[in-house]
Scaffold this active site. Structure first.
Site, mmCIF file in Angstrom:
data_model
loop_
_atom_site.group_PDB
_atom_site.id
_atom_site.type_symbol
_atom_site.label_atom_id
_atom_site.label_comp_id
_atom_site.label_asym_id
_atom_site.label_seq_id
_atom_site.Cartn_x
_atom_site.Cartn_y
_atom_site.Cartn_z
ATOM 1 N N LYS A 1 0.883 -1.170 0.000
ATOM 2 C CA LYS A 1 0.000 0.000 0.000
ATOM 3 C C LYS A 1 0.921 1.221 0.000
ATOM 4 O O LYS A 1 1.430 1.636 1.040
ATOM 5 C CB LYS A 1 -0.885 -0.023 1.247
ATOM 6 N N GLY B 1 6.843 5.253 7.903
ATOM 7 C CA GLY B 1 6.032 6.465 7.898
ATOM 8 C C GLY B 1 6.273 7.248 9.171
ATOM 9 O O GLY B 1 7.302 7.075 9.832
ATOM 10 N N SER B 2 5.305 8.067 9.524
ATOM 11 C CA SER B 2 5.487 8.938 10.689
ATOM 12 C C SER B 2 5.301 8.152 11.983
ATOM 13 O O SER B 2 4.663 7.092 12.002
ATOM 14 C CB SER B 2 4.486 10.083 10.632
ATOM 15 N N THR B 3 5.831 8.697 13.047
ATOM 16 C CA THR B 3 5.718 8.034 14.348
ATOM 17 C C THR B 3 4.256 7.918 14.759
ATOM 18 O O THR B 3 3.821 6.879 15.265
ATOM 19 C CB THR B 3 6.537 8.822 15.394
ATOM 20 N N GLY C 1 2.760 5.123 12.932
ATOM 21 C CA GLY C 1 3.361 3.866 13.390
ATOM 22 C C GLY C 1 2.734 3.378 14.681
ATOM 23 O O GLY C 1 2.504 2.176 14.872
ATOM 24 N N GLU D 1 9.565 1.650 10.697
ATOM 25 C CA GLU D 1 10.630 2.635 10.433
ATOM 26 C C GLU D 1 9.962 3.996 10.488
ATOM 27 O O GLU D 1 9.151 4.333 9.615
ATOM 28 C CB GLU D 1 11.239 2.424 9.045
ATOM 29 N N CYS E 1 13.818 10.836 6.599
ATOM 30 C CA CYS E 1 13.689 10.471 8.014
ATOM 31 C C CYS E 1 14.998 10.690 8.737
ATOM 32 O O CYS E 1 15.016 10.952 9.925
ATOM 33 C CB CYS E 1 13.254 9.019 8.120
ATOM 34 N N GLU F 1 9.712 16.607 14.516
ATOM 35 C CA GLU F 1 10.156 16.384 13.140
ATOM 36 C C GLU F 1 9.429 17.336 12.200
ATOM 37 O O GLU F 1 8.201 17.356 12.182
ATOM 38 C CB GLU F 1 9.877 14.934 12.725
HETATM 39 P P1 NAD Z 1 2.501 8.777 7.089
HETATM 40 O O1 NAD Z 1 2.695 8.066 8.369
HETATM 41 O O2 NAD Z 1 1.474 9.831 7.022
HETATM 42 O O3 NAD Z 1 2.142 7.740 5.939
HETATM 43 C C1 NAD Z 1 2.985 6.655 5.608
HETATM 44 C C2 NAD Z 1 2.156 5.567 4.981
HETATM 45 O O4 NAD Z 1 1.311 5.001 5.965
HETATM 46 C C3 NAD Z 1 1.230 6.027 3.871
HETATM 47 O O5 NAD Z 1 1.141 5.002 2.906
HETATM 48 C C4 NAD Z 1 -0.105 6.220 4.588
HETATM 49 O O6 NAD Z 1 -1.210 6.109 3.742
HETATM 50 C C5 NAD Z 1 -0.058 5.073 5.574
HETATM 51 N N1 NAD Z 1 -0.785 5.273 6.827
HETATM 52 C C6 NAD Z 1 -0.955 6.423 7.513
HETATM 53 N N2 NAD Z 1 -1.636 6.171 8.658
HETATM 54 C C7 NAD Z 1 -1.867 4.837 8.700
HETATM 55 C C8 NAD Z 1 -2.509 3.966 9.632
HETATM 56 N N3 NAD Z 1 -3.053 4.414 10.763
HETATM 57 N N4 NAD Z 1 -2.553 2.647 9.348
HETATM 58 C C9 NAD Z 1 -1.995 2.165 8.222
HETATM 59 N N5 NAD Z 1 -1.395 2.930 7.292
HETATM 60 C C10 NAD Z 1 -1.328 4.263 7.533
HETATM 61 O O7 NAD Z 1 3.946 9.318 6.688
HETATM 62 P P2 NAD Z 1 4.325 10.201 5.430
HETATM 63 O O8 NAD Z 1 3.892 11.593 5.747
HETATM 64 O O9 NAD Z 1 3.860 9.565 4.169
HETATM 65 O O10 NAD Z 1 5.909 10.073 5.447
HETATM 66 C C11 NAD Z 1 6.708 10.874 6.195
HETATM 67 C C12 NAD Z 1 7.119 10.179 7.476
HETATM 68 O O11 NAD Z 1 7.777 8.960 7.198
HETATM 69 C C13 NAD Z 1 8.099 10.985 8.285
HETATM 70 O O12 NAD Z 1 7.751 10.960 9.643
HETATM 71 C C14 NAD Z 1 9.410 10.273 8.070
HETATM 72 O O13 NAD Z 1 10.360 10.458 9.085
HETATM 73 C C15 NAD Z 1 8.969 8.868 7.959
HETATM 74 N N6 NAD Z 1 9.976 8.089 7.254
HETATM 75 C C16 NAD Z 1 10.709 7.183 7.942
HETATM 76 C C17 NAD Z 1 11.704 6.474 7.303
HETATM 77 C C18 NAD Z 1 12.536 5.458 8.036
HETATM 78 O O14 NAD Z 1 13.122 4.614 7.381
HETATM 79 N N7 NAD Z 1 12.623 5.494 9.348
HETATM 80 C C19 NAD Z 1 11.949 6.681 5.950
HETATM 81 C C20 NAD Z 1 11.185 7.627 5.278
HETATM 82 C C21 NAD Z 1 10.185 8.309 5.943
#
Ligand code: NAD
Length: 503
Positions: free
Chosen positions: A186, A239-241, A244, A261, A295, A396
Site C-alpha cells: 500500500k 512512515g510517521s511516528t 506507526g 521505520e 527520516c 520532526e
Molecule cells: P505517514 O505516516 O502519514 O504515511 C505513511 C504511509 O502510511 C502512507 O502510505 C499512509 O497512507 C499510511 N498510513 C498512515 N496512517 C496509517 C494507519 N493508521 N494505518 C496504516 N497505514 C497508515 O507518513 P508520510 O507523511 O507519508 O511520510 C513521512 C514520514 O515517514 C516521516 O515521519 C518520516 O520520518 C517517515 N519516514 C521514515 C523512514 C525510516 O526509514 N525510518 C523513511 C522515510 C520516511
C-alpha cells in the site's frame, strides 16, 4: 528491455492496481488524482481502493503462498526471479526515477540514482533466498531427533511513505521475497505511480500470480484495512511516528507482527577539530538534500562553540546559493516539497521557531520567480541560537529547516543529543578517532555516521530506537523479520512413552 514509459508533459496517465497478477480498477470504480508538486497540476489518476480491494489482494497473496505456484518455488527459483526483476529495474531506472520525481518533486539525479541502486537489494537478498536453513538440534532426551525449519512468516503487508517510495519498498520487498513471502503493498496515496509501474516488471520477470500485489487509495484507509486484515501475518511499515503507533495498536488485535521505520530528529555533531569543508557538505546533505524530507535528516546541528560562527557563516552562504528549480533539470539542487500540506506545515514550524526566540539566519520564505513557478517551494532555512527544548529542536519538521545549537563540553553534548524522543541516526565530525568512537557508542540511535552523513546500503542494518521505530531493515539478518522458526520432534524408538509425564 524497456517496459515503462518516461512520462511526458501534458499527458495524464491512468493507473490501475495490481492484484493476483492482473491490472484492475477499484471494485467500486473510484479514482483520485495525483499532483506534480513542481507544476501543481494533475499528472496521473489512480484507483481509490477500499477494504474490499485490500481483501481481494490479501486473499490473492494468501492463495499464492498456501496453494499457489509462488509457495511451491524453491529458494533457487525465487532467487532467479529476483535477479531477473533486478535486471529489468536497472533497464527501466530512467523511467522509474522520472516517475518518482514527477510524483514527489525530488531531484531526478537522486531518484534515478536510487532506482539504479534498487537492483542491489534484490541481488543481495537473492543470494540469501537459497541459503535459508534450519538446525539439527542435539537432543538432551534419548531417542528424539529435533530439527528446525525456517518458513516464510506468511503474507506481508508493506506500507510506504511518499518521500522515497521504491527505495523504502525495496527494503521490505527484497528480504520478504527471498524468504518466500507474498507481498501486498500500500504505497502513499500521493506517490503510488512508481510502485504500480514496478508491477509491470514483476509480470515481465515471470513472477507467479499473487506474489506481488499493489492496492492504492486516498488517505490512510487502505493502509488501515491492510493492518486489520486477519490473513496478513506481518506489517512492514515506514512512515510517521504517529501513524506507526496507530499501526502497532491495530496490529495488536490480531497479534500481527510489525516492523516500524518511523521519524527522526537526528543530531549532526561538529567538534572543533573537524574538517569544515567536509562538514559543510555533510550538513547540507543532511538537511537540504531531498528538501529535508528524509527520516534521517540531520535537523539538529550541534556545533562546538569554537567553530560555530565560522561554520554558520559558511552554511548560510551555501544555503543561499542552493539552486532551486525543476527537479528534472540536472542543474537543480533543491526541488519543491512533495505536498501542499507539507509546505504549510514547514512554514508553520518556521513561525513557531521565530516565536520561540530562535534566530532566523536565512530562508523561511516561499521563493518567487519563473524557476519555481507555482511549485511547493520553501527556501533553505537556518535557525541559530536554538535551544534543545524548543519545538523546532524536538519535533520532526520534514523539510529544509536546520536548527543550530552550540556546545562546549562533550558530556553535555551527549546528554543533549540523546535528549530527544527519537533515535534514528546521528553524525559525528571530528579527526580525533578516540572521541569519534567514544561518542558514537554513547548515542542512542540506530545509525551513526562518522565524518559522513546520509549513506545507506542493502548490506548495513538500518532502523531506529525510541520513537524512531522497531526492527531493522537491510543487512543479511533482515530476512529474519520475514521468517518463522518451526521445531520438529521425531520419535526414533519403537517404544511408547509414559503418557502422563512430559517427555
Ligand atoms: P505517514 O505516516 O502519514 O504515511 C505513511 C504511509 O502510511 C502512507 O502510505 C499512509 O497512507 C499510511 N498510513 C498512515 N496512517 C496509517 C494507519 N493508521 N494505518 C496504516 N497505514 C497508515 O507518513 P508520510 O507523511 O507519508 O511520510 C513521512 C514520514 O515517514 C516521516 O515521519 C518520516 O520520518 C517517515 N519516514 C521514515 C523512514 C525510516 O526509514 N525510518 C523513511 C522515510 C520516511
Amino acid at each position: 528491455m524497456t517496459i515503462i514509459d518516461v512520462p511526458t508533459s501534458g499527458q495524464i496517465r491512468s493507473y490501475q492496481m495490481f492484484i493476483d497478477g492482473e491490472f484492475v480498477d477499484a471494485i467500486d470504480g473510484q479514482r483520485y488524482e495525483s499532483v506534480n508538486p513542481y507544476t501543481g497540476t494533475v499528472w496521473a489518476t489512480v484507483p481509490d481502493g477500499s477494504d474490499a480491494d485490500v481483501e481481494r489482494a490479501v486473499r490473492a497473496a494468501r492463495t499464492a503462498l498456501d496453494t499457489g505456484e509462488w509457495g511451491a518455488l524453491s529458494g533457487l527459483e525465487r532467487s532467479r526471479l529476483m535477479r531477473r526483476l533486478a535486471a529489468l529495474i536497472t533497464e527501466n531506472a530512467e523511467a522509474l526515477g522520472t516517475i518518482e520525481s514527477t510524483d514527489n518533486g525530488k531531484l531526478l539525479r537522486e531518484t534515478r540514482f536510487q532506482a539504479e541502486g534498487l537492483a542491489g537489494w534484490l541481488d543481495y537478498f537473492a543470494g540469501v533466498a537459497d541459503k535459508i536453513t534450519g538446525l539439527t538440534i542435539p537432543s538432551d532426551k534419548p531417542n528424539f531427533m529435533i530439527y528446525t525449519r525456517r518458513e516464510p512468516i506468511g503474507v506481508v503487508g508493506a506500507i510506504t511513505p511518499w518521500n522515497s517510495p521504491l527505495l523504502l519498498l525495496m527494503w521490505k520487498l527484497a528480504p520478504a521475497l527471498a524468504a518466500g513471502c507474498p507481498v501486498v503493498v500500500k504505497p502513499a496515496d500521493q506517490t503510488s505511480a512508481s510502485t504500480l509501474d514496478l508491477a509491470k516488471l514483476f509480470v515481465e520477470a515471470g513472477f507467479p500470480r499473487g506474489a506481488f500485489n499493489v492496492v492504492t487509495g486516498v488517505g490512510a484507509e487502505c493502509g488501515k484495512a491492510l493492518v486489520r486484515q486477519p490473513m496478513v501475518d506481518k506489517i512492514a511499515f515506514t512512515g510517521s511516528t504517529r501513524s506507526g503507533i496507530d499501526v502497532m495498536k491495530s496490529a495488536a488485535d490480531n497479534l500481527t507482527r510489525v516492523s516500524l521505520e518511523l521519524g527522526g530528529k537526528s543530531p549532526n555533531i561538529v567538534f572543533s577539530d573537524a574538517d569544515l569543508d567536509a562538514v559543510q557538505n555533510g550538513v547540507i546533505a543532511g538537511i537540504f538534500a531531498a528538501s529535508g524530507q528524509t527520516c534521517i535528516a540531520g535537523s539538529r546541528l550541534f556545533v562546538h562553540d569554537k567553530v560555530a560562527d565560522e561554520l554558520l557563516e559558511r552554511l548560510t552562504a551555501r544555503a543561499e546559493a542552493i539552486v532551486l528549480g525543476d527537479p528534472l533539470d540536472p542543474a537543480t539542487e533543491m526541488g519543491p516539497v512533495a505536498l501542499e500540506s507539507q509546505l504549510a506545515r514547514i512554514l508553520e514550524y518556521i513561525e513557531i521557531g521565530s516565536g520561540e526566540g530562535a534566530n532566523l539566519v536565512t530562508g523561511g520564505t516561499r521563493p518567487a520567480g519563473a524557476h519555481v513557478g507555482d511549485g511547493f517551494f520553501v527556501t533553505p532555512t537556518i535557525f541559530a541560537d536554538v535551544d534543545n527544548t524548543m519545538r523546532i529542536a524536538r519535533e520532526e519538521i520534514f523539510g529544509p529547516v536546520l536548527s543550530v545549537l552550540r556546545f562546549t563540553d562533550e558530556e553535555d553534548l551527549v546528554r543533549q543529543a540523546n535528549d530527544s524522543d527519537f533515535g534514528l541516526a546521528a553524525g559525528i565530525w571530528t579527526n580525533d578517532i578516540r572521541r569519534a568512537h567514544r561518542v558514537a557508542h554513547r548515542l542512542h540511535t540506530g545509525t551513526v555516521w562518522i565524518n559522513s552523513y546520509r549513506a545507506v546500503s542493502y548490506a548495513a542494518p538500518f532502523g531506529g530506537v525510541k520513537q524512531s521505530g522497531i526492527g531493522r531493515e537491510n543487512g543479511a539478518d533482515a530476512i529474519d523479520e520475514y521468517l518463522e522458526t518451526k521445531t520438529i520432534w521425531v520419535e526414533l524408538s519403537d517404544q511408547t512413552r509414559d503418557p502422563f509425564r512430559m517427555a
